[in-house]
Design an enzyme around this catalytic site. Structure first.
Site, PDB file in Angstrom:
ATOM      1  N   HIS B 207       0.789  -1.244   0.000  1.00  0.00           N
ATOM      2  CA  HIS B 207       0.000   0.000   0.000  1.00  0.00           C
ATOM      3  C   HIS B 207       0.819   1.291   0.000  1.00  0.00           C
ATOM      4  CE1 HIS B 207      -0.463   0.677   4.609  1.00  0.00           C
ATOM      5  NE2 HIS B 207       0.686   0.119   4.335  1.00  0.00           N
ATOM      6  N   HIS B 208       2.141   1.189   0.257  1.00  0.00           N
ATOM      7  CA  HIS B 208       2.960   2.408   0.163  1.00  0.00           C
ATOM      8  C   HIS B 208       3.560   2.609  -1.227  1.00  0.00           C
ATOM      9  CE1 HIS B 208       2.598   3.255   4.346  1.00  0.00           C
ATOM     10  NE2 HIS B 208       3.235   2.171   4.740  1.00  0.00           N
ATOM     11  N   ALA B 209       3.478   1.589  -2.072  1.00  0.00           N
ATOM     12  CA  ALA B 209       4.083   1.716  -3.401  1.00  0.00           C
ATOM     13  C   ALA B 209       3.214   2.606  -4.279  1.00  0.00           C
ATOM     14  CB  ALA B 209       4.230   0.342  -4.037  1.00  0.00           C
TER      15      ALA B 209
END
Lengths: 710, 710
Positions: B207-209
């Protein structure tokens, strides 16, 4: 669990002890990667664990027994045969049938076989014992019901006549004992962990049967008897039981059985309507919260009207039922599951859909580790109860609830009011309601009654003072005395030029509203972050700018009356008084336009019907938002009705009841209410912003001052 | 369904058609009963239905593949070997292991076999294709990650250095493709109805990419890629997807991927702390609600502090997540399931218990007909993530959630504030928040900014006016001018005898609070049912009765500042001014007692530290309720600290933070805050009622007037 995993501190440290041992096996992959970079390398996996248990899911229990169909009303006429009594033996049959038709129960013959397949397991029904029944009922009551077995047809009919909507035949006693026994066995199976939850398809129902008397189609109080006996026989595993009663009628019997008992939390959603709806007593009201040890363990959610449905029930569950249940921490939840709130039930006249019953069951599964037992109560549309019971059963066996047919439907205002009242009342007993709803942690009504003490003074007075000061400072306005009327002197304010103006704008409004921010922590209103919004002021300034005379009337509202009856009356008296004692005598007055805001507008309508003001009154504009419309009663002259319609503009909010409750139909209010227009917004402030220009233009036209309005 | 069952009207009429036919069979029992009264009679049952379908429950899908463990940080030191990187290959292993140990998965060797038993079904993991990845990511990003496969150790370490907390080895690309493909396959299986729901135990997380860059241990945005491809490939069956992200970090990557998209509702609960918490941007703030078509389809719930747990998450779900989800009507719900909010995770430092994860999963099952796919994100305490994942899995296979360990725990005030802000913000877009929370349907802050317009005026001014009027009318009080200070003239009021009194009571208070009733229908405050509660007035009357001089100071608060910083400053200036310009010069003044109420009390503390007032000031009493304590800074003389402690009483509410957040420990505030006492109640009004007498007695003692106090 929380604790022990906090105990072993950091993500890394935790793993060490046990895992360092395994590292050479487990992490060989990683280490090698770094050496060989063999992306297609596979690690050698060594057996690392054998399942400690083989996990298996329990089935859902089902109680059904054809013998409970023997209890039936004795036909005394062909009519009764054609149009049978609603508490009809086929009720349980139709539920069992739909379960079979949908494959939840494997019983092609519908004969109530013992092995009913992989999804549900049969719980044999037996007759409740005297000892069990006497846990709740009086010996006299038990004796009376038992006697019906050997009564003659005539005696049976006589007792049927005499009772409070109950009937008897010679099998009533058997069926009632089976129904009661079924409820007990269903609960036992859940409590003993033989099933994961259970559905008892039983009749006659029970929740109206009080300890000493039958009533409302109920002979024995099945759920109460079951709960009592579970508490008695499983003192270790079951200390608290929550009974959730979603039958559309109040379960007076169940409530009575545990009114002094803190071990049973009884929560009921039902139609109440000021106690007029069956069973027609005040026992179903929100303020009946239990007595003695039981105080705070009884929660009634009394709908003030019929026609409630999914939106209202989901709202009630999310705001009240579930939070309360979570705090109560029951060991068992029993649903007194009448399906007469179901869409299609002509007795209940509500619109709870099958999916909604599924959702409510799903929510209740989150309590008591899922120890849930559903016991049939009322419900008289055979199709509706079957479909509803099917959805409940599907959720019980582990299916997710189906989507609500209309999830965006708004909750009825009446229902929000009911829920708020319930929360207000219960916040005395339940932490979960304190933080967010209590006013400074204390019941509002209690506080209001203290207002005699000079410590508290009504906010509206302060607000009117502020207005007065502003208008006197800025525009040299004066107060207009109201002789012989017991009202604050600042009720009526007028512009200095009033006596000799040709045109006067008369603004009759409620005390202005407030944009307040609830202090998020205490739930109180923080004046430092609140603003008074004076809607009238824009009209007044507009009138000043055109040199019109202005009369500004503020109708104080009663502190305790919710219906604002008194405000309506006051408005009528004040406006009529103004006409009779002032306006009539203003020498140069030619044109008057009224602007009404809120309940106060009814004062205008009243005047226009009770006096003939047509020679001077050119326009009557009102903003009612959601307040009730007021119809003109043409006392002086029939034609007043048409005249009012032509010369009025009534702005109602987009979701005013007058547009029909479902919103989708194009209902139009009758002419006698004036020319009512639907705004795109709601909320008094928004409405006035939306229609301000339209209103002033309308006044200019009616004053025949188009030229200026260019 | 609702409709057609309404269609066929009354309970009775409905049954006729079909049932009259069956009557002779079905109801033979009842008819006979009435004749024969044979209670042991058994009816002849004729086969009445064959199950139309055989109902069977689908299993829960599971994605797991050992190859996703190859992605690991290259050890550059022995330390890294002993204390590995938190995003550790064993994360997925430990989750798979606990499922096996508890019999949900049948795989003794833990080698990831294909047949895993009756409860769950294996969903084979495959590498995501370039085409799929490019639905979200830029070709450059894909190219960069792919290159890592053939990099030298040195290059890998360099890229690891350079990235935003990501690491690479030569298998990173493979693992990332598998992780992404696993998420896709899990969602597909649910959407195609092959499984009832699914759990994807995958890593690296996603989810941080962001579309163009890796970050926060994430290489590809797994959930975003899955959602995009589902929407692309199942246009008929999947029109809307809800992504619920309960990872403790904001999913900046997922949010960015759908920020302009109304087909995906992204809801994230995460620590924010003014943007300081990772990823450390403002993108995770509550006001980031989406852009263009996507406006209103992004909802951030940004915790303002760590240490949140079950109470806060359940509250957020009930108040925001579920109502919003129900209104959005998704066809699929994907949980971005980081377990770093879990109790025991040292990175997240929060306390969500495994049961709570179960409850949240259970609630989400009620959306999208149960089409739910859980995809692993972060979570770094191997024990915590395993236990949490186990509870999630149990609920997925159909078990009810276990009871919360501490269901009566109160929601943190900070969390309530966060939720209220979110609701306030989202009420622009979501009906479900309008009715109950919006102020007259409009955002408060927006309105406040309009207060320049004369249409709105601050409530506190009106209230102070009212006080002034009352005190002047009743006691002939006067206003005391504050030269050269830009404050309302009614800020300081005093009794007429002030100049020559021996003893003076100085009451310094915030604008009085209000008991208001929120209009249940519109959510606005109805002034007609609201009361101003003047807490100071009782002290003033008491002082009058004893012929003391009285100075009453009302500290106006800033309309926009929430922290009331300005009020605190004002209080300090005003009180100091009073001392320097009045009290010092009063000839006969011998004794002064201060009474502080609310934030205003800091003015008193400020004075007592900055001037030596000990010769006349005998007592300083303050009621702070929940407001911050103010410490005395002894500028003139060290000994002031002890003196203040001896001569002060500070009343704090029972749940004031100074008693420790958990409440159960007996924390004591430091001496410099004065003698702080814990009240039994909370809420300013209750506290003052509780301690009024104690306060006045304390003053009498300090004035050495015991005799009178008898």
């Amino acid at each position: 669990m929380a604790d022990n995993s906090t105990a072993n501190g950091s993500a890394n440290s935790t793993v060490k002890e046990e895992d360092m041992l395994k590292r050479n096996i487990e992490d060989v992959s990683n280490d090698r990667d770094n050496v060989k970079r063999a992306s297609n390398y596979r690690p050698v996996i060594v057996p690392a664990c054998a399942p400690k248990i083989h996990y298996s899911l329990l089935k859902t229990g089902l109680c059904y027994d054809v013998r409970m169909r023997y209890h039936a009303k004795i036909y005394t006429s062909y009519f009764e045969y054609i149009d049978p009594h609603p508490e009809d033996p086929r009720r349980i049959y139709r539920i069992y049938k739909i379960l079979a038709e949908n494959g939840l129960v494997d019983d092609p013959t519908l004969s109530g076989v013992d092995d009913i397949g992989n999804l549900m397991v049969k719980i044999p029904v037996r007759e409740a014992t005297d000892e069990e029944i006497l846990q709740v009922h009086t010996p006299e009551h038990l004796k009376f019901i038992s006697k019906t077995t050997n009564m003659t047809r005539e005696q049976l009919l006589k007792e049927t006549e005499g009772g409070d909507s109950v009937y008897f035949n010679n099998d009533s006693y058997l069926s009632a004992r089976l129904s009661c026994g079924g409820a007990i066995e269903a609960c036992k199976a859940v409590v003993e962990g033989r099933v994961k939850n259970a559905l008892a398809v039983v009749r006659p129902p029970g929740h109206h049967a009080e300890p000493e008397v039958a009533g409302g189609f109920c002979l024995f109080s099945n759920v109460a008897v079951a709960a009592q006996n579970i508490l008695k026989n499983y003192p270790e595993s079951v200390r608290r039981i929550m009974v959730l009663d979603w039958d559309i009628h109040h379960g007076n019997g169940t409530q009575k059985a545990f009114y002094n008992d803190d071990r049973v939390l009884y929560v009921s959603l039902h139609r109440y309507e000021l106690g007029k709806y069956y069973p027609g007593t005040i026992h179903g009201n929100y303020d009946q919260t239990g007595e003695g040890k039981g105080e705070g363990f009884n929660c009634n959610i009394p709908w003030s009207c019929g026609g409630v449905g999914d939106a209202e029930y989901i709202w009630a569950f999310e705001q009240v039922v579930i939070p309360m249940g979570r705090e109560f921490q029951p060991d068992l939840v029993i649903i007194s599951s009448g399906f007469d709130a179901a869409d299609g039930d002509t007795i209940g006249q509500c619109h709870v859909t099958p999916s909604c019953y599924g959702h409510m069951t799903h929510m209740l599964k989150s309590l008591a580790q899922g120890n849930l037992c559903v016991v049939l109560e009322g419900g008289y549309n055979l199709d509706s109860i079957a479909k509803s019971a099917l959805r409940v059963a599907k959720v019980l066996i582990g299916e997710p609830p189906e989507e609500l047919p209309n999830p965006t439907k708004q909750v009825k205002p009446e229902a929000i009011e009911t829920i708020e009242t319930v929360i207000q009342t219960q916040s005395k007993y339940w932490k979960c309601f304190k933080r967010t709803h209590a006013n400074d942690g204390c019941n509002f009504q209690e506080k209001v009654t203290e207002t005699s003490s000079t410590k508290n003074f009504p906010l509206q007075h302060a607000i009117r003072q502020e207005q007065l000061q502003m208008l006197t400072d800025e525009f040299k306005y004066l107060t207009l005395p109201l002789l012989k009327m017991d009202l604050p002197k600042e009720t009526v304010i007028c512009s200095p030029n009033i006596y000799d103006s040709e045109a006067i704008i008369i603004c009759v409004h409620d005390t202005p509203g407030i944009w307040a921010q609830r202090n998020r922590l205490t739930g109180t209103i923080d004046p430092s972050t609140s603003i008074i919004v004076d809607n009238a002021i824009d009209f007044i300034k507009w009138a000043n700018s055109r040199k019109y005379g202005v009369i500004d009337v503020n109708i104080p509202q009663s502190l305790l009356e919710q219906d604002n009856y008194s405000a309506v009356i006051t408005a009528q008296e004040v406006v009529t008084f103004l006409w009779d004692n002032y306006l009539k005598y203003f020498p140069s007055l030619l044109k008057v336009a009224f602007i009404g805001i809120g309940d106060a507008h009814s004062g205008i309508v009243h005047l226009l019907g009770h006096r003939d003001t047509r020679n001077v009154v050119k326009a009557a504009i009102s903003f009612v938002d959601n307040r009730p419309l007021k119809s003109l009663v043409p006392l002086v002259d029939e034609s007043l009705g048409d005249w009012y319609f032509k010369n009025s503009l009534i702005f109602a909010s987009t979701d005013h009841p007058c547009w029909g409750t479902d919103g989708n139909d194009n209902k139009k209010p009758r002419k006698k209410f004036g020319r009512v227009l639907k705004c795109e917004t709601d909320g008094m402030n928004n409405i006035i912003e939306e229609r301000f220009e339209e209103s002033t233009d309308f006044i200019l036209d009616s004053f025949e001052e188009w030229s200026d309005s260019e």
